[in-house]
Design a protein around this motif. Sequence first.
Motif, PDB file in Angstrom:
ATOM      1  N   ASP A  95     -69.958  95.456 119.273  1.00 17.93           N
ATOM      2  CA  ASP A  95     -71.071  94.020 119.882  1.00 17.93           C
ATOM      3  C   ASP A  95     -69.940  92.649 120.953  1.00 17.93           C
ATOM      4  OD1 ASP A  95     -72.865  94.981 118.685  1.00 17.93           O
ATOM      5  OD2 ASP A  95     -72.384  93.847 117.292  1.00 17.93           O
ATOM      6  N   GLN A  96     -68.453  93.196 120.605  1.00 18.41           N
ATOM      7  CA  GLN A  96     -67.313  91.754 121.900  1.00 18.41           C
ATOM      8  C   GLN A  96     -67.282  92.602 122.985  1.00 18.41           C
ATOM      9  OE1 GLN A  96     -63.291  91.596 119.720  1.00 18.41           O
ATOM     10  NE2 GLN A  96     -63.326  90.268 122.071  1.00 18.41           N
ATOM     11  N   ARG A  97     -66.998  93.796 122.897  1.00 14.63           N
ATOM     12  CA  ARG A  97     -66.821  94.241 124.495  1.00 14.63           C
ATOM     13  C   ARG A  97     -68.415  94.463 125.276  1.00 14.63           C
ATOM     14  NH1 ARG A  97     -62.435  97.340 125.284  1.00 14.63           N
ATOM     15  NH2 ARG A  97     -60.749  96.212 123.708  1.00 14.63           N
ATOM     16  N   LEU A  98     -69.008  94.546 124.601  1.00 14.53           N
ATOM     17  CA  LEU A  98     -70.929  94.615 125.207  1.00 14.53           C
ATOM     18  C   LEU A  98     -70.417  92.698 126.079  1.00 14.53           C
ATOM     19  CD1 LEU A  98     -73.328  96.379 123.144  1.00 14.53           C
ATOM     20  CD2 LEU A  98     -72.143  97.041 125.454  1.00 14.53           C
ATOM     21  N   ALA A  99     -70.708  91.869 124.573  1.00 14.45           N
ATOM     22  CA  ALA A  99     -70.814  90.431 125.372  1.00 14.45           C
ATOM     23  C   ALA A  99     -69.577  90.114 127.132  1.00 14.45           C
ATOM     24  CB  ALA A  99     -69.959  89.915 123.985  1.00 14.45           C
ATOM     25  N   GLU A 100     -68.048  90.485 126.404  1.00 15.04           N
ATOM     26  CA  GLU A 100     -67.056  90.977 127.557  1.00 15.04           C
ATOM     27  C   GLU A 100     -67.905  91.514 128.848  1.00 15.04           C
ATOM     28  OE1 GLU A 100     -64.112  92.805 126.613  1.00 15.04           O
ATOM     29  OE2 GLU A 100     -63.769  91.085 125.023  1.00 15.04           O
ATOM     30  N   LEU A 101     -69.037  92.206 128.830  1.00 14.49           N
ATOM     31  CA  LEU A 101     -68.933  93.209 129.903  1.00 14.49           C
ATOM     32  C   LEU A 101     -70.799  91.669 130.376  1.00 14.49           C
ATOM     33  CD1 LEU A 101     -69.881  96.450 129.231  1.00 14.49           C
ATOM     34  CD2 LEU A 101     -68.472  95.519 130.958  1.00 14.49           C
ATOM     35  N   ASN A 121     -64.457 100.609 135.906  1.00 12.49           N
ATOM     36  CA  ASN A 121     -64.683 100.702 134.931  1.00 12.49           C
ATOM     37  C   ASN A 121     -63.810  99.079 134.589  1.00 12.49           C
ATOM     38  OD1 ASN A 121     -65.113 100.239 131.962  1.00 12.49           O
ATOM     39  ND2 ASN A 121     -63.234 102.330 131.162  1.00 12.49           N
ATOM     40  N   ASN A 122     -64.297  98.271 133.716  1.00  7.81           N
ATOM     41  CA  ASN A 122     -63.667  97.498 133.023  1.00  7.81           C
ATOM     42  C   ASN A 122     -63.503  96.961 131.693  1.00  7.81           C
ATOM     43  OD1 ASN A 122     -66.633  96.431 135.540  1.00  7.81           O
ATOM     44  ND2 ASN A 122     -64.440  95.218 135.734  1.00  7.81           N
ATOM     45  N   ARG A 123     -64.463  98.244 130.990  1.00  7.27           N
ATOM     46  CA  ARG A 123     -63.856  97.377 129.710  1.00  7.27           C
ATOM     47  C   ARG A 123     -64.930  98.986 129.059  1.00  7.27           C
ATOM     48  NH1 ARG A 123     -62.394  94.181 131.076  1.00  7.27           N
ATOM     49  NH2 ARG A 123     -62.037  92.081 130.354  1.00  7.27           N
ATOM     50  N   PHE A 124     -63.702  99.767 128.304  1.00  4.13           N
ATOM     51  CA  PHE A 124     -64.354 100.461 127.638  1.00  4.13           C
ATOM     52  C   PHE A 124     -64.939 100.188 125.833  1.00  4.13           C
ATOM     53  CE2 PHE A 124     -62.454 104.292 128.529  1.00  4.13           C
ATOM     54  CZ  PHE A 124     -61.565 104.027 129.308  1.00  4.13           C
ATOM     55  N   ILE A 125     -66.308 100.515 125.736  1.00  5.27           N
ATOM     56  CA  ILE A 125     -67.169 100.052 124.619  1.00  5.27           C
ATOM     57  C   ILE A 125     -66.727 100.393 123.229  1.00  5.27           C
ATOM     58  CG2 ILE A 125     -69.393  99.701 123.768  1.00  5.27           C
ATOM     59  CD1 ILE A 125     -70.229 100.584 126.874  1.00  5.27           C
ATOM     60  N   SER A 126     -65.956 101.468 122.961  1.00  3.39           N
ATOM     61  CA  SER A 126     -66.212 102.302 121.887  1.00  3.39           C
ATOM     62  C   SER A 126     -64.729 102.519 121.064  1.00  3.39           C
ATOM     63  CB  SER A 126     -67.200 103.311 121.624  1.00  3.39           C
ATOM     64  OG  SER A 126     -67.321 104.078 122.485  1.00  3.39           O
ATOM     65  N   ASN A 127     -63.912 101.750 122.061  1.00  2.00           N
ATOM     66  CA  ASN A 127     -62.426 102.104 121.064  1.00  2.00           C
ATOM     67  C   ASN A 127     -62.229 102.544 119.929  1.00  2.00           C
ATOM     68  OD1 ASN A 127     -61.037 102.760 123.871  1.00  2.00           O
ATOM     69  ND2 ASN A 127     -60.139 100.777 124.600  1.00  2.00           N
ATOM     70  N   ARG A 128     -62.686 101.712 119.164  1.00  3.31           N
ATOM     71  CA  ARG A 128     -62.869 101.069 117.799  1.00  3.31           C
ATOM     72  C   ARG A 128     -64.232 101.581 117.555  1.00  3.31           C
ATOM     73  NH1 ARG A 128     -60.370  95.743 115.941  1.00  3.31           N
ATOM     74  NH2 ARG A 128     -60.376  96.368 113.537  1.00  3.31           N
ATOM     75  N   ALA A 129     -64.465 102.667 116.851  1.00  7.96           N
ATOM     76  CA  ALA A 129     -65.741 102.407 116.070  1.00  7.96           C
ATOM     77  C   ALA A 129     -66.206 101.823 115.239  1.00  7.96           C
ATOM     78  CB  ALA A 129     -66.346 103.791 116.290  1.00  7.96           C
ATOM     79  N   ASP A 130     -66.679 100.595 115.811  1.00 10.00           N
ATOM     80  CA  ASP A 130     -66.824  99.133 114.528  1.00 10.00           C
ATOM     81  C   ASP A 130     -67.871  98.555 115.340  1.00 10.00           C
ATOM     82  OD1 ASP A 130     -65.238  96.798 115.008  1.00 10.00           O
ATOM     83  OD2 ASP A 130     -64.021  98.320 115.067  1.00 10.00           O
ATOM     84  N   ARG A 131     -69.071  97.992 114.718  1.00 10.60           N
ATOM     85  CA  ARG A 131     -69.852  96.933 115.193  1.00 10.60           C
ATOM     86  C   ARG A 131     -69.526  96.044 116.289  1.00 10.60           C
ATOM     87  NH1 ARG A 131     -75.076  97.528 110.895  1.00 10.60           N
ATOM     88  NH2 ARG A 131     -75.858  99.335 111.323  1.00 10.60           N
ATOM     89  N   ALA A 132     -68.460  95.040 115.116  1.00  6.37           N
ATOM     90  CA  ALA A 132     -67.941  93.922 115.679  1.00  6.37           C
ATOM     91  C   ALA A 132     -66.942  94.390 117.223  1.00  6.37           C
ATOM     92  CB  ALA A 132     -67.282  93.161 114.654  1.00  6.37           C
ATOM     93  N   SER A 133     -66.608  95.138 116.883  1.00  7.77           N
ATOM     94  CA  SER A 133     -65.989  95.429 118.528  1.00  7.77           C
ATOM     95  C   SER A 133     -66.851  95.982 118.918  1.00  7.77           C
ATOM     96  CB  SER A 133     -64.625  96.561 117.920  1.00  7.77           C
ATOM     97  OG  SER A 133     -64.386  96.761 119.195  1.00  7.77           O
TER      98      SER A 133
END
Length: 498
Positions: free
Chosen positions: A441-447, A427-439
């Motif tokens: 979307d930021q993790r998806l961009a990092e992926l 695993n490279n990133r946990f997408i929803s450690n924080r359940a908000d759109r900005a966080s």
Amino acid sequence: MTKNKRPKNRAPAKSRKLSVLSFLYGVLILGLASIAGYAFYQQKSTPDEGRITATVSIADTVKGKHEGEVPPSRAAKEEPPVQIEEPTPKAEVTVEEPAALEKPEDPEVKDIAVAETKSEDKQTETPAPAPEKTAEPTETVRQEEPISEPEQIQKPTEEKPVEPQPVKEEPTAEEKPQPVEPEKAEVTETLASPPEEEKKAEPTVKEEAPKTPEVTPEPKIAQEPPKPVGPLPPVPDPSLAAKSDFGLLPVISPDGRKPWRVYARPFDDPLSRPRIAIIIGDMGMSKFATRSAIQDLPGEITLSFNPYGRDLQNWVAQARAAGHETLLQLPMEPFGYPDNDPGPQSLLSRLTDKENLNRLEWMLGRFTGYSGVTNQMGSRFTTSSEDISPIMDVIRDRGLLFVDGRTSGRSVAGYVAKQKSVPVAINNRFISNRADRASIDQRLAELERIARITGVAIGVGYPYPVTLERLAVWTKSLTRKGLVLAPVSAVVNSQEIQ
């Protein structure tokens, strides 16, 4: 006295008038005499030779304006005096030429001298006069052309304003660039009508231009997503399952087939785009969340089921019918245990290997049809190679893959799995450690960034409504970004593990 003065003044006036009139009459008589003498001189001269030479000089000076040029009439007729003697009505020139020669007196003498020199040099037949003399008669002859002979001299006069000869030569000059056209029939048509060339040449270029973009299916293929995969085959495969006290356990078939390949979702990307795999965990714990993930997310997203869930085999069947690949979560000991308790059947470092393997079989028998396993929590258990090694032996022997959730930066689970030849992904990133759109979307961009750099990226999320909503939007944008969504089985053994 006054009477004597008047006649004295009048007498000289009369004498002046008589002297002026006599002078004018003398001039007129001399002029008439010169004209008569000139006509008498022409009658005595040979009519054919003198006139022929004059016409030849006129034709030469008109068609060949420069000394080095040879007119086409003379090039075709090598003996001009013999061919020009044929027209007999040249006697008319004797009457018409003086009328034209009366106005320019000086050029007449030059023309006569040129005519006499050419008549004496008949054998040479070449315009041998000096360049200065030939340049002068050309200007005078142009004035005399309309008055000269009607048959031979009128042709060059008509050629000057209309110039038919240069027009005929122009298509011959245009024929040289025309070899670009492949068909000879078109060249013959262009000679007859040169303006039609441009009309025909333009549409040919316009027709070729649209032909080039027609042969461009590559950008369309690049934008097309992979062909949708239908429902996955029902499970279990009898040759890949073995009965136990805890239910059916995955095994390698006698012919060597492994569950991680047979139960995997088919995937093929001929464009070799960077791949991103998304895993949604804790499936089966909430009916609403599980149903939403199965129905709303693309089939390329992998669903990981919690062993403590209810009616897991039914959910797995629905997930596979929707095209989802499935995993089994293995609860492991985290830091802070027992405050952070992963469940009654979790793998613990304080237990013996036999106890942990017994719990492992219980979890593996909860349902069938999964292609691999992943850790749930386990920030402490995955950091111990002694505790994780027996688990990896079982995973390898049963033909499963392993996904290291990287709940701890010091995890050695991926490295141990690689050493034991277990198909592994990290695993490279946990997408929803924080359940908000900005966080999210930021993790998806990092992926996306990681996938472009390394070629593969893996993200793990949980079935929060906001997570499912952002994933449904984000997955639709991957194709135009040059990325592809892939099941986790398509990205194993493609990451650097240290």
